[in-house]
Design a protein around this motif. Structure first.
Motif, short mmCIF file in Angstrom:
data_model
loop_
_atom_site.label_atom_id
_atom_site.label_comp_id
_atom_site.label_asym_id
_atom_site.label_seq_id
_atom_site.Cartn_x
_atom_site.Cartn_y
_atom_site.Cartn_z
N TYR A 150 0.89 -1.13 0.03
CA TYR A 150 0.03 0.08 0.05
C TYR A 150 0.83 1.57 0.09
O TYR A 150 1.94 1.13 0.39
CB TYR A 150 -0.84 0.10 1.23
N ASP A 152 1.23 3.42 1.82
CA ASP A 152 1.91 4.14 3.17
C ASP A 152 2.82 2.99 3.67
O ASP A 152 3.48 3.39 4.75
CB ASP A 152 0.87 4.21 4.24
N CYS A 205 -5.49 -2.22 4.09
CA CYS A 205 -6.66 -1.96 3.03
C CYS A 205 -7.87 -1.05 3.72
O CYS A 205 -8.10 -0.12 3.44
CB CYS A 205 -7.35 -3.03 2.54
N ARG A 207 -7.38 0.83 6.61
CA ARG A 207 -6.76 2.25 6.92
C ARG A 207 -6.67 3.10 5.69
O ARG A 207 -7.12 4.31 5.98
CB ARG A 207 -5.35 1.85 7.46
N SER A 208 -6.45 2.41 4.58
CA SER A 208 -6.33 3.08 3.29
C SER A 208 -7.89 3.45 2.75
O SER A 208 -8.04 4.77 2.62
CB SER A 208 -5.67 2.19 2.02
N SER A 211 -8.81 6.52 5.31
CA SER A 211 -7.93 7.73 5.09
C SER A 211 -8.49 8.27 3.84
O SER A 211 -8.60 9.76 3.86
CB SER A 211 -6.48 7.31 4.84
N VAL A 264 -9.61 5.71 -3.59
CA VAL A 264 -8.82 5.10 -2.66
C VAL A 264 -7.52 4.77 -3.41
O VAL A 264 -7.65 4.19 -4.41
CB VAL A 264 -9.45 3.53 -2.13
N ARG A 267 -3.49 -0.27 -4.64
CA ARG A 267 -2.46 -1.23 -3.89
C ARG A 267 -1.72 -1.92 -5.01
O ARG A 267 -2.21 -2.28 -6.16
CB ARG A 267 -3.25 -2.12 -2.99
#
Length: 308
Positions: A150, A152, A205, A207-208, A211, A264, A267
């Protein structure tokens, strides 16, 4: 001379962080691991470990030795590959593990493509997760793993493991058909007042996704949490809320539900394998086919049913 098994235990510890975890994956007791690592410290003549609460942290000397251990183990992999390359044909078994969300859509494509290109090679598929994939590759429990990265995650490097990027996967909003066009043109922000279905909050995933919702200006009203992708889609079909899932998980949708590309961050899907193993004919064949499978997935839409 350093013992290869002890170097391997030190490498495990650098990833797993506790003696008990190292013991569990190696099928021995924590005291046996501790004794082996103490012997390795005696051989090195310096402290390799320091206690940090319930965990064990490597010293700078320990980190340095792990780097060199990775090189030693990679050299052994290259030796195995060189011997195997003396055979007249590419043949053998290779075990590939994958996260649940990509095991079927990507792993199946890979297994079929390898079988067609190299009839003498058998691909065995297994399920894994983010915490087990890399240690399992290093310990030779599996030969390779389809893993996810991801935005981050940064550029973390696992000693002894290489990764080959295959393709980037987008996320899609799973919504009732009446909302499809609205989300397509208005983005995630139009779902700020809807009820949401999400996965476990600790997953990268999730958290993404959360966010991205914050970036869109809202905090989701989560009604159902810890839900897997396929189950989330069914819950949307039952009228219990909206969800966001990776595109590969949205190939089959209930009636009245659509998948819409959303903001989003994508990934990355990659193939992880032991450093040095790329010279083995079977692993080399696997990598070549995996790159081709990734190229096909990059150059054609995976989901043709998004609202437009």
């Amino acid at each position: 001379m350093y013992d290869v098994k002890r170097l391997s235990l030190l490498q495990d510890l650098s990833m797993l962080g506790t003696l008990s975890a190292v013991a569990e994956v190696n099928g021995v007791t924590a005291s046996a691991v501790s004794q082996q690592l103490k012997t390795l410290e005696d051989e090195a003549g310096v402290d390799l470990l320091v206690r940090d609460g319930r965990r064990v942290r490597l010293t700078s000397a320990g980190d340095l030795l792990v780097e060199h251990a990775a090189e030693v183990l990679a050299a052994l992999e290259r030796a195995r590959g060189a011997v195997a390359a003396l055979q007249d044909e590419v043949a053998g078994e290779v075990t590939v593990a994958a996260y649940p969300s990509i095991l079927a859509p990507v792993g199946s494509r890979l297994a079929v493509a390898v079988r067609e290109r190299h009839p003498g090679v058998t691909v065995r598929l297994a399920e894994t997760d983010a915490s087990r994939a890399m240690p399992a590759v290093i310990r030779r429990e599996i030969d390779a793993a389809l893993v996810l990265r991801y935005p981050d995650d940064g550029d973390a490097v696992v000693p002894g493991v290489r990764t080959r990027r295959l393709f980037d996967e987008q996320f899609v909003a799973i919504v009732p058909e009446a909302l499809g066009g609205v989300v397509l043109h208005g983005g995630l922000g139009v779902l700020g007042r809807d009820r949401w279905i999400i996965g476990a909050p600790t997953l990268p995933c999730t958290r993404s996704i959360l966010s991205a919702c914050r970036t869109a200006g809202f905090t989701p009203d989560v009604q159902h949490e810890g839900i897997g992708y396929l189950a989330a889609i069914q819950l949307v079909g039952a009228g219990l809320g909206v969800a966001v899932v990776p595109e590969l998980s949205a190939q089959v949708l209930p009636d009245g539900v659509v998948a819409v590309p959303c903001d989003v961050p994508r990934r990355q899907v990659a193939l992880a394998y032991r450093d040095g193993a790329q010279g083995h004919p079977v692993t080399h064949a696997l990598l070549d086919v995996a790159v081709e499978v990734g190229r096909r997935l990059r150059t054609r839409p995976l989901f043709a049913g998004a609202a437009g």
